[in-house]
Design a protein around this motif. Structure first.
Motif, short mmCIF file in Angstrom:
data_model
loop_
_atom_site.label_atom_id
_atom_site.label_comp_id
_atom_site.label_asym_id
_atom_site.label_seq_id
_atom_site.Cartn_x
_atom_site.Cartn_y
_atom_site.Cartn_z
N GLY A 195 0.79 -1.22 0.00
CA GLY A 195 0.00 0.00 0.00
C GLY A 195 0.83 1.28 0.00
N VAL A 196 2.13 1.15 -0.21
CA VAL A 196 2.96 2.35 -0.27
C VAL A 196 3.62 2.38 -1.64
CG1 VAL A 196 4.92 3.57 0.75
CG2 VAL A 196 3.43 2.19 2.21
N ASP A 197 3.39 3.46 -2.39
CA ASP A 197 3.91 3.42 -3.75
C ASP A 197 5.40 3.71 -3.84
OD1 ASP A 197 2.31 6.48 -4.64
OD2 ASP A 197 4.45 6.17 -4.33
N LYS A 198 5.91 3.40 -5.01
CA LYS A 198 7.36 3.41 -5.23
C LYS A 198 8.00 4.76 -4.96
CE LYS A 198 10.46 0.60 -7.68
NZ LYS A 198 10.86 -0.32 -8.66
N LYS A 199 7.28 5.82 -5.30
CA LYS A 199 7.81 7.18 -5.08
C LYS A 199 8.05 7.43 -3.60
CE LYS A 199 6.33 9.98 -9.03
NZ LYS A 199 4.97 9.65 -9.49
N VAL A 200 7.09 6.98 -2.79
CA VAL A 200 7.21 7.17 -1.34
C VAL A 200 8.38 6.33 -0.80
CG1 VAL A 200 6.05 6.93 0.90
CG2 VAL A 200 4.76 7.72 -1.09
N GLN A 201 8.51 5.12 -1.32
CA GLN A 201 9.63 4.27 -0.91
C GLN A 201 10.97 4.95 -1.21
OE1 GLN A 201 9.32 0.27 -2.57
NE2 GLN A 201 7.10 0.38 -2.40
N GLU A 202 11.07 5.52 -2.39
CA GLU A 202 12.30 6.23 -2.77
C GLU A 202 12.55 7.41 -1.85
OE1 GLU A 202 14.81 5.95 -5.14
OE2 GLU A 202 14.05 3.90 -5.24
N LYS A 203 11.44 8.11 -1.51
CA LYS A 203 11.55 9.28 -0.65
C LYS A 203 12.08 8.89 0.73
CE LYS A 203 8.84 13.26 0.82
NZ LYS A 203 7.78 13.21 1.82
N ILE A 204 11.61 7.77 1.23
CA ILE A 204 12.06 7.29 2.54
C ILE A 204 13.56 6.99 2.49
CG2 ILE A 204 11.87 5.40 4.22
CD1 ILE A 204 8.86 5.25 3.45
N LYS A 205 13.96 6.31 1.45
CA LYS A 205 15.39 5.98 1.30
C LYS A 205 16.24 7.25 1.23
CE LYS A 205 17.53 4.69 -2.36
NZ LYS A 205 17.72 4.03 -3.67
#
Ligand code: GDP
Length: 193
Positions: free
Chosen positions: A59-69
């Motif tokens: 439920g978390v999209d790729k853009k958000v994942q990248e942002k977290i990293k």
């Protein structure tokens, strides 16, 4: 006070670790990825810094994942001189499968990228291989050798001081992690004087 950073993909047992370390009930069973918040805990001789989990989350999209990293990398680079060491937690049960999946797509697996990054900054990261209860005891050595191999380290795994196999839900490995933290925190302090 020096900082000790805790990083790991989501669901590896990072909250379990931080909860055991601090005695505080941190974000267990939370909806992952919702918070980008970096939590800091005063441990007496150092500050434990709990990073948000990175990598794939339901439920978390790729853009958000990248942002977290990016957020994690930015924090660590910005505060490099205050950080004594980092702890990276991985899941013994799924690490190799995840790495192979990324490799097949021609991408650098995010865990490997993170571990290399921590080493490049000379943070002497501690690698916690959690959930060892998922691996049958007779296969521990072979499994740990394989994990270390994917990170570029030759067997046997136990020649590498930075590796701690753990079952964090049962507090197994916790004392060894604490010991390694203190070695690094003390080394960091004497280096500053
Ligand atoms: P986080 O997302 O990295 O913060 O992970 P959590 O601490 O929330 O743990 C994710 C899941 O892994 C939970 O269901 C935990 O109970 C479980 N877990 C934590 N440590 C262990 C362990 O040593 N072995 C096993 N099998 N499961 C664990």
């Amino acid at each position: 006070k020096p900082k000790v950073v805790v990083a790991g993909r989501s669901n590896v047992g990072k909250s379990t670790f931080v909860r055991h370390m601090t005695g505080k009930n941190v974000r267990m069973g939370k909806r992952p990825g919702v918070t980008l918040k970096i939590n800091e805990y005063d441990m007496g001789s150092y500050i434990l810094v709990d990073m948000p989990g990175f990598g794939f989350m339901h439920g978390v999209d790729k853009k958000v994942q990248e942002k977290i990293k990016d957020e994690i990398v930015h924090y660590i680079e910005g505060k490099r001189d205050e950080i004594a060491t980092a702890i990276q937690i991985i899941d013994a049960g799924s690490f190799i499968e995840i790495v192979e999946r990324w490799d097949k797509r021609g991408e650098i697996p995010i865990d490997i990228e993170m571990f290399d990054f921590l080493n490049e900054l000379e943070l002497n990261p501690i690698l916690v291989v959690n959930k060892m209860d998922k691996i049958k005891k007779p296969q521990w050595d072979e499994h740990l050798n394989k994990i270390l191999g994917t990170l570029g380290y030759k067997p046997p795994w136990n020649q590498w001081e930075f590796v701690v196999p753990a079952i964090l839900k049962e507090k197994e490995g916790l004392d060894e992690i604490k010991y390694k933290i203190m070695e690094r925190v003390n080394g960091f302090k004497s280096q500053k004087i």
